[in-house]
Design an enzyme around this catalytic site. Sequence first.
Site, PDB file in Angstrom:
ATOM      1  N   LYS A 155       0.847  -1.197   0.000  1.00 37.53           N
ATOM      2  CA  LYS A 155       0.000   0.000   0.000  1.00 37.53           C
ATOM      3  C   LYS A 155       0.886   1.252   0.000  1.00 37.53           C
ATOM      4  O   LYS A 155       2.104   1.156   0.214  1.00 37.53           O
ATOM      5  CB  LYS A 155      -0.925  -0.004   1.227  1.00 37.53           C
ATOM      6  N   TYR A 207      13.828  32.177   1.294  1.00 39.51           N
ATOM      7  CA  TYR A 207      12.666  32.908   1.797  1.00 39.51           C
ATOM      8  C   TYR A 207      12.878  33.372   3.239  1.00 39.51           C
ATOM      9  O   TYR A 207      13.478  32.657   4.056  1.00 39.51           O
ATOM     10  CB  TYR A 207      11.419  32.017   1.769  1.00 39.51           C
TER      11      TYR A 207
END
Length: 383
Positions: free
Chosen positions: A36, A275
């Site tokens: 999964k 940033y």
Amino acid sequence: MIDDTIISLSEKSIQNNISFLRSKLGDKVKISAVVKANAYGHGIEQIVPVFNKYGIDHFSVFYYSEALRVYNCLSKTASIMVMGWLSEKDIKDAIEKGIEFFVFNMERLQLAVKYAKELGVKAKIHLETETGMNRSGLNREELNAAIAIVKENIEYIELTGFCTHLAGAESVSNHFRIQNQLQRYQEMASELEANNLTPKYKHVANSAASIVYPETRMDLVRVGIMLYGFWSSTEVFVQYINNQEYRVDPLNRILGWQSQIMALKEVKSGEFVGYGISYLAQSKITTALVPVGYSFGYSRSLSNKGRVLIRGHQCSVIGVVNMNMMIVDVTHLKKVEVGDKVVLIGKQGKSEIKVSAFSEISDELNYEILAHLSESITRRVIK
């Protein structure tokens, strides 16, 4: 696919982990490889054929879409088991394709009977029982009702499995709860026996339970994280290793993750990098721009904390990790060029960056880190 960033998968490590698990679990226990979440970030299409090559012939997924991906990339015949979500349409398709699925409520069982009759094909079901996880599963009253329906429609139902899920076998803190679950499971299994119903597989164990509680191995074990070379928790590893003469980790990591330098820049002392104002250059530095960011699974929480390997040396991630890029301080490297390999997970020279290093910095489980690796990253099996 992103070709400047590669996830490599070691076939030798896959073979090693499967061999170890077979030696530990024994020949009579079926290994169901849990694939999964894109095979825990490793890539369903890449990993399943290799698992299949080394003898894995049972696969577990959560979504039906994952089951179809496994179905379409098998190199040899194998069984596929859906543990979670299927729509009504998916149930019909699963029955037609011979794909197994969990039944944890009466609605799904009734749909299974309906479409099995319509198709004239037996539905391969695993009855999931509620034993204390309180997540999904049939309680005792529902189980008795399910038994009646199965018996009435036995020509349309193949009872492939009888299962439950244990609530945290990776931690000793859950020991009492696990013991209660096992007792309830056995009591509910007795109900099947009393009604002359014998499932092909009884199964309750995941990776952790298979090591910590040998009695849970039964007929089939749903193994996920260990196949990929990781232990469910430090507790599970310590429990295993303390009983060994040679205290060496028998599992090998399969996954490596690498990118490359896309640009270099000189930054003056006193200038901010990236940033905001989270990183201020204290002296003149050289930075490398790497085309990997949080959209690929490199967590933003690794800003100003992460480490990568370039030319065999550890280099610090500085500034804020962007959506598609991060900045690395390479001032200490004697030589560095655009195109140099950048290792995010794996070895380079004598140095190594492990997934556990990510976990310690970002406070994410290794499961989370692996599952967050973007499907857009190119994955390659390395011999």
